[in-house]
Motif scaffolding. Structure first.
Motif, short mmCIF file in Angstrom:
data_model
loop_
_atom_site.label_atom_id
_atom_site.label_comp_id
_atom_site.label_asym_id
_atom_site.label_seq_id
_atom_site.Cartn_x
_atom_site.Cartn_y
_atom_site.Cartn_z
N PRO A 85 46.04 -65.49 88.39
CA PRO A 85 45.22 -64.84 87.37
C PRO A 85 44.54 -63.54 87.84
O PRO A 85 44.12 -62.73 87.03
CB PRO A 85 44.16 -65.90 87.05
N HIS A 86 44.45 -63.36 89.16
CA HIS A 86 43.70 -62.22 89.71
C HIS A 86 44.66 -61.13 90.19
O HIS A 86 45.88 -61.29 90.21
CB HIS A 86 42.80 -62.70 90.84
N ALA A 87 44.06 -60.00 90.59
CA ALA A 87 44.86 -58.88 91.11
C ALA A 87 45.67 -59.35 92.33
O ALA A 87 45.21 -60.23 93.06
CB ALA A 87 43.92 -57.73 91.50
N PRO A 88 46.87 -58.83 92.58
CA PRO A 88 47.48 -57.70 91.85
C PRO A 88 48.27 -58.11 90.61
O PRO A 88 48.62 -57.26 89.79
CB PRO A 88 48.42 -57.11 92.91
N THR A 126 37.65 -67.49 89.45
CA THR A 126 38.38 -68.71 89.09
C THR A 126 37.52 -69.61 88.22
O THR A 126 38.02 -70.27 87.31
CB THR A 126 38.83 -69.45 90.38
N ASP A 127 36.21 -69.62 88.48
CA ASP A 127 35.27 -70.37 87.65
C ASP A 127 35.30 -69.83 86.22
O ASP A 127 35.25 -70.58 85.24
CB ASP A 127 33.88 -70.27 88.26
N ARG A 128 35.38 -68.51 86.10
CA ARG A 128 35.46 -67.88 84.77
C ARG A 128 36.74 -68.28 84.05
O ARG A 128 36.76 -68.52 82.85
CB ARG A 128 35.37 -66.36 84.92
N LEU A 129 37.84 -68.37 84.83
CA LEU A 129 39.13 -68.79 84.26
C LEU A 129 39.01 -70.21 83.69
O LEU A 129 39.43 -70.48 82.55
CB LEU A 129 40.20 -68.75 85.35
N ALA A 130 38.44 -71.12 84.48
CA ALA A 130 38.26 -72.51 84.03
C ALA A 130 37.35 -72.56 82.80
O ALA A 130 37.60 -73.32 81.86
CB ALA A 130 37.69 -73.35 85.16
N GLY A 131 36.30 -71.72 82.80
CA GLY A 131 35.38 -71.68 81.66
C GLY A 131 36.07 -71.26 80.39
O GLY A 131 35.83 -71.82 79.31
N GLU A 132 36.96 -70.27 80.51
CA GLU A 132 37.70 -69.80 79.32
C GLU A 132 38.66 -70.88 78.82
O GLU A 132 38.81 -71.08 77.60
CB GLU A 132 38.46 -68.52 79.64
#
Length: 393
Positions: free
Chosen positions: A195-198, A232-238
Motif C-alpha cells: 500500500p505504501h511507496a514506491p 498501515t494503521d490508517r489502511l486498517a482503519g479505512e
C-alpha cells in the motif's frame, strides 16, 4: 612510606573514609580535551556532578559508557567547599584517627605531609575504584529491576483470547506482510500487500485484506508498531470504515523481538516451509491473541524493555528475566491443550523434554480431558505431576 603503609592498611580507618565519601562525595564527569565533537551525545555530562548516594541508575550507566568510549573523565570528589579547605577533610580524618595534631613541634609539619601523602597516593585512588564499583553495581541492580518490571507488564498484558486475527507486519519498500491465524493460533494464510511507496497499491491492499476477512472471519487486526506502522494503521482503519459488515477491530502491538523470533531455530522448527518474512507477521498476530504464550518464545533480552541493556551484568540480567518469565507463566497458568513446548517448559517441574512429550501426546491422542491423563505421558512421573499440575489448565 612505613607510616603511610601502616595508616592505609588500618581497616577501621579505611571503612570510615569509604562511608564518608559515599555519603558526602559526588560523581563528577568532564569532557576529555578534543572529544567534544566525537562525544556530542554525552553533552549533558561534559561538566557534571551529582551526589554519589543519590544519582539515578540511568545517569550512572550513561557516564560510565562515556568513560568506556574515551569521551569522559570520571572521578569521585567532595563538594567544592570541602575540597577547597587548607587540609582535606579525609586527610584530617586520617590524622585524627592516628592521634596526630599539629602542636608546632619540629616533626608535626612532616607528619602532616605523611597524612597528605597517605590520602592522595594510598587511599584516594583505591577508594575511588571501590566507589565506582559500588555505584555501578547499585545502578545495574536498579536497571535490571526496571527490565524485570517492564517485562512482567508486557508478558501479563491482557490477551484477546480465542479470536481469529489478521497480523500485519508493516514495511515500506518490501511491503506489508500479512498472516491470518485461527482462534487457536493456527496459520491459515499468508500474503504481502504494497500500500505504501514506491508501489502505492492502496486499493489492492484493501481488497486483499477484505478477501482474507471474508474467507476466514477473523475479528481483530494486529498491527506491528515498527516502520510504516501509522500508515498501515490508517489502511486498517479505512478497511474497517469501508466494510463495517466484516466486524473487524484494530490494535497496534509492540513488535519488539519479532524479527529475532523470525530467524530463530524455534521459528524454523515451527514453520519449516514458511518464508522468514512472514513469521514476523504470525508472531505479531499471536502476541495480540496471547502475549505470554508468544513472547516466551523470544529471548527476553531481545524484547528490548529497558535501558543500557549491554552495559549491565549479562548473567544477572538473564537470571532476572528468566525468573520473571517463570513467575508470569506460573501465576497465570497454562492451557495444556493449546500451549507450545516453549511455554510449557517454563511451568514448574516441566523440563524441555517433558514439555515436548506433552505436546507429542496431545498430537497423537487429542485434547487432554482431565489432569489425570497427564500421568499417561512418558517421562511425567508422580513427582513431576505434583509440581506441575496446579499450573496447568
Amino acid at each position: 612510606d612505613v607510616l603511610a603503609e601502616k595508616f592505609a592498611t588500618d581497616a577501621e580507618l579505611i571503612g570510615e573514609l569509604r562511608e564518608y565519601l559515599w555519603e558526602t562525595g559526588e560523581l563528577r564527569s568532564e569532557i576529555v580535551d578534543g572529544k567534544e565533537q566525537e562525544g556530542a551525545k554525552y553533552r549533558d555530562y561534559f561538566h557534571f556532578s551529582e551526589p554519589l548516594a543519590k544519582i539515578p541508575s540511568h545517569r550512572v550507566l550513561a557516564i560510565f559508557r562515556g568513560r568506556a568510549d574515551g569521551v569522559l573523565d570520571v572521578c569521585v570528589a567532595l563538594p567544592d567547599a570541602l575540597e577547597a579547605q587548607a587540609i582535606h577533610p579525609c586527610q584530617a580524618r586520617i590524622a585524627e584517627k592516628e592521634g596526630l595534631r599539629n602542636q608546632g613541634r619540629p616533626s608535626d609539619a612532616w607528619l602532616e605531609n605523611v597524612c597528605r601523602w597517605t590520602w592522595r597516593v594510598k587511599c584516594a585512588p583505591a577508594l575511588e575504584t571501590e566507589l565506582f564499583q559500588r555505584v555501578r553495581e547499585a545502578a545495574e541492580e536498579s536497571a535490571i529491576a526496571v527490565f524485570g518490571a517492564n517485562l512482567k507488564n508486557l508478558l501479563l498484558a491482557s490477551p484477546a483470547g480465542h479470536k481469529g486475527v489478521i497480523g500485519l507486519d508493516p514495511g515500506v519498500r518490501t511491503g506489508v506482510k500479512v498472516a491470518v491465524i485461527s482462534d487457536t493460533g493456527a496459520v491459515q494464510e499468508t500474503a504481502v500487500v504494497y500500500p505504501h511507496a514506491p508501489r502505492n497499491d492502496w486499493e489492492g491492499a484493501i481488497q486483499t485484506l477484505r478477501r482474507l476477512a471474508i474467507k476466514f472471519h477473523p475479528m481483530l487486526i494486529s498491527i506491528g508498531n515498527g516502520t510504516a506502522s501509522r500508515e498501515t494503521d490508517r489502511l486498517a482503519g479505512e478497511l474497517i470504515k469501508r466494510y463495517p459488515e466484516l466486524g473487524l477491530s484494530k490494535v497496534v502491538v509492540s513488535e519488539a523481538g519479532a524479527s529475532v523470533y523470525s530467524a530463530s531455530a524455534l521459528a524454523a522448527k515451527e514453520f519449516p516451509n514458511m518464508d522468514v518474512s512472514y513469521r514476523g507477521a504470525v508472531s505479531i498476530a499471536r502476541r495480540l491473541q496471547d502475549p505470554l504464550a508468544e513472547l516466551v518464545k523470544i529471548d527476553p533480552k531481545a524484547i528490548g524493555v529497558g535501558q543500557y541493556q549491554h552495559d549491565v551484568n549479562q548473567a544477572s540480567l538473564a537470571r532476572k528475566l528468566d525468573a520473571v518469565v517463570e513467575d508470569c507463566v506460573n501465576s497465570v497458568g497454562v492451557d495444556i491443550n493449546t500451549a507450545s513446548p516453549m511455554l510449557l517448559s517454563h511451568v514448574a517441574g516441566l523440563s524441555t523434554f517433558v514439555a515436548q512429550a506433552l505436546v507429542d501426546w496431545r498430537e497423537a491422542h487429542g485434547r487432554f480431558k482431565s489432569r489425570k491423563e497427564l500421568l499417561e505421558v512418558p517421562r511425567l512421573g508422580a513427582k513431576t505431576f505434583e509440581q506441575a499440575a496446579g499450573f496447568l489448565r
